[in-house]
Design a protein around this motif. Structure first.
Motif, mmCIF file in Angstrom:
data_model
loop_
_atom_site.group_PDB
_atom_site.id
_atom_site.type_symbol
_atom_site.label_atom_id
_atom_site.label_comp_id
_atom_site.label_asym_id
_atom_site.label_seq_id
_atom_site.Cartn_x
_atom_site.Cartn_y
_atom_site.Cartn_z
ATOM 1 N N LEU A 67 0.853 -1.184 0.000
ATOM 2 C CA LEU A 67 0.000 0.000 0.000
ATOM 3 C C LEU A 67 0.890 1.235 0.000
ATOM 4 C CD1 LEU A 67 -2.555 -1.156 2.722
ATOM 5 C CD2 LEU A 67 -2.944 -1.067 0.250
ATOM 6 N N ALA A 68 0.812 2.035 -1.050
ATOM 7 C CA ALA A 68 1.688 3.200 -1.190
ATOM 8 C C ALA A 68 0.850 4.454 -1.348
ATOM 9 C CB ALA A 68 2.617 3.042 -2.388
ATOM 10 N N GLY A 69 1.199 5.486 -0.582
ATOM 11 C CA GLY A 69 0.562 6.783 -0.723
ATOM 12 C C GLY A 69 1.574 7.811 -1.182
ATOM 13 N N GLY A 70 1.404 8.353 -2.371
ATOM 14 C CA GLY A 70 2.306 9.385 -2.880
ATOM 15 C C GLY A 70 3.751 8.940 -2.941
ATOM 16 N N MET A 71 4.647 9.684 -2.264
ATOM 17 C CA MET A 71 6.063 9.366 -2.301
ATOM 18 C C MET A 71 6.389 8.062 -1.567
ATOM 19 S SD MET A 71 7.146 11.699 -4.186
ATOM 20 C CE MET A 71 8.891 11.376 -4.041
ATOM 21 N N GLY A 72 5.392 7.508 -0.880
ATOM 22 C CA GLY A 72 5.565 6.195 -0.259
ATOM 23 C C GLY A 72 5.738 5.084 -1.266
ATOM 24 N N LEU A 73 5.645 5.398 -2.545
ATOM 25 C CA LEU A 73 5.913 4.402 -3.584
ATOM 26 C C LEU A 73 7.382 4.008 -3.622
ATOM 27 C CD1 LEU A 73 4.666 2.904 -6.094
ATOM 28 C CD2 LEU A 73 5.487 4.827 -7.465
ATOM 29 N N ALA A 74 8.272 4.905 -3.206
ATOM 30 C CA ALA A 74 9.712 4.731 -3.399
ATOM 31 C C ALA A 74 10.257 3.377 -2.939
ATOM 32 C CB ALA A 74 10.478 5.871 -2.727
ATOM 33 N N PRO A 75 10.057 2.940 -1.685
ATOM 34 C CA PRO A 75 10.688 1.684 -1.271
ATOM 35 C C PRO A 75 10.152 0.458 -1.980
ATOM 36 C CG PRO A 75 9.184 2.458 0.429
ATOM 37 C CD PRO A 75 9.311 3.571 -0.577
ATOM 38 N N PHE A 76 8.966 0.554 -2.568
ATOM 39 C CA PHE A 76 8.383 -0.613 -3.214
ATOM 40 C C PHE A 76 8.986 -0.884 -4.594
ATOM 41 C CE2 PHE A 76 4.886 0.560 -0.225
ATOM 42 C CZ PHE A 76 5.051 -0.548 0.601
ATOM 43 N N CYS A 77 9.673 0.114 -5.163
ATOM 44 C CA CYS A 77 10.396 -0.149 -6.417
ATOM 45 C C CYS A 77 11.464 -1.214 -6.178
ATOM 46 C CB CYS A 77 11.030 1.141 -6.924
ATOM 47 S SG CYS A 77 9.858 2.435 -7.372
ATOM 48 N N GLY A 78 12.272 -1.020 -5.147
ATOM 49 C CA GLY A 78 13.301 -2.000 -4.819
ATOM 50 C C GLY A 78 12.723 -3.276 -4.257
ATOM 51 N N TYR A 79 11.607 -3.182 -3.546
ATOM 52 C CA TYR A 79 10.972 -4.375 -2.978
ATOM 53 C C TYR A 79 10.573 -5.335 -4.094
ATOM 54 C CZ TYR A 79 7.982 -7.163 0.130
ATOM 55 O OH TYR A 79 7.428 -8.183 0.868
ATOM 56 N N VAL A 80 9.941 -4.788 -5.126
ATOM 57 C CA VAL A 80 9.507 -5.625 -6.251
ATOM 58 C C VAL A 80 10.709 -6.210 -6.984
ATOM 59 C CG1 VAL A 80 8.396 -5.579 -8.515
ATOM 60 C CG2 VAL A 80 7.311 -4.446 -6.566
ATOM 61 N N ASP A 81 11.713 -5.391 -7.242
ATOM 62 C CA ASP A 81 12.873 -5.838 -8.015
ATOM 63 C C ASP A 81 13.674 -6.918 -7.304
ATOM 64 O OD1 ASP A 81 12.312 -4.257 -10.140
ATOM 65 O OD2 ASP A 81 13.942 -2.832 -9.849
#
Length: 264
Positions: free
Chosen positions: A117-131
């Motif tokens: 669950l990402a809100g706004g700039m909270g998207l950032a850590p999930f880029c690396g999480y997915v990769d």
């Protein structure tokens, strides 16, 4: 991990992705990889301070690690004040001090579904999480945002996992987002999945409240303001479930929902 690991690295690129609101750019900062011997984990953060900053900007700035590989470290930030305005002025080859990786990180179960669950700039850590997740087919992202999707590194995630987004363009969209977050948290609680979340405090309060109500296994990354990043300044405290203060930089930023009290 690496609390005293401060290294000077060169800027590779600074790129404004778009506007979150007039005058507030969303920026991708790419640095040389600091050479962390023990690597990094999604959810951890770094403190960054350019060597050329004047004495009126003493403290570094904290940022979630968006992604990293053997050659580069990527940070995503929004221009919101003097420090981030100065970071936007960086040029290729400029030197910045980076200390980290710091803090706790998101769990990565391979045999359970994971909701991000990402809100706004909270998207950032999930880029690396997915990769870096070995079973991306078990992942789903829900993204609540205000600027258009093209202002975020959304495509890199959307090409690898199930995604859903709601853009907030009018006040009533907030209630739609809250209702959908609650539905998703209940769904993942019912199937014994893991809920992970990062974003502004009102967004995290919604996740925290739903996780407690539905008994979800949830991990929340707090975005409290920090100055030192290593527990010396006491400027980033949050309340734990017992009502005591805890330092986000050293005991977080990722906490179990059961460890926190996020009531207004």
């Amino acid at each position: 991990m690496g609390a005293n690991n401060c290294r000077a690295v060169k800027v590779i690129d600074v790129k404004a992705l778009g506007l979150s609101s007039p005058g507030e750019e969303i920026v991708e900062l790419k640095l040389e990889y600091p050479g962390w011997n023990n690597g990094w984990r999604a959810g951890q953060f770094v403190m960054i301070r350019p060597l050329a900053w004047p004495l009126d900007l003493v403290w570094g700035r904290p940022f979630s690690i968006c992604n990293a590989d053997d050659t580069s470290l990527t940070i995503l930030f929004q221009v919101v004040g003097r420090g981030t305005e100065r970071l936007l002025e960086l040029k290729e080859g400029d030197l910045v001090n980076v200390w980290g990786p710091l803090g706790t990180f998101f769990s990565k179960p391979v045999d359970r579904p994971v909701l991000m669950l990402a809100g706004g700039m909270g998207l950032a850590p999930f880029c690396g999480y997915v990769d870096t997740h070995s079973q991306p087919e078990n992942l789903k992202l829900f993204f609540a945002h205000r600027p258009p999707l093209e202002n975020y590194p959304y495509k890199s995630i959307a090409g690898n996992v199930a995604v859903e987004d709601i853009r907030e363009t009018k006040p009533e969209d907030i209630q739609t987002i809250i209702a959908r977050v609650r539905e998703l948290v209940k769904e993942y609680a019912d199937k014994e999945g893991l809920v992970t979340a990062c974003g502004p405090m009102p967004f995290l309060r919604t996740v925290w409240s739903a996780a407690r109500e539905f008994g979800a296994d949830a991990e929340l990354s707090l975005e409290n303001r920090m100055a030192c990043g290593v527990g010396a300044c006491l400027g980033c405290v949050a309340k734990d479930d017992d009502g005591h203060h805890t330092q986000v930089c050293t005991t977080g930023p990722v906490f179990k929902a059961t460890e926190l009290s996020l009531e207004d």
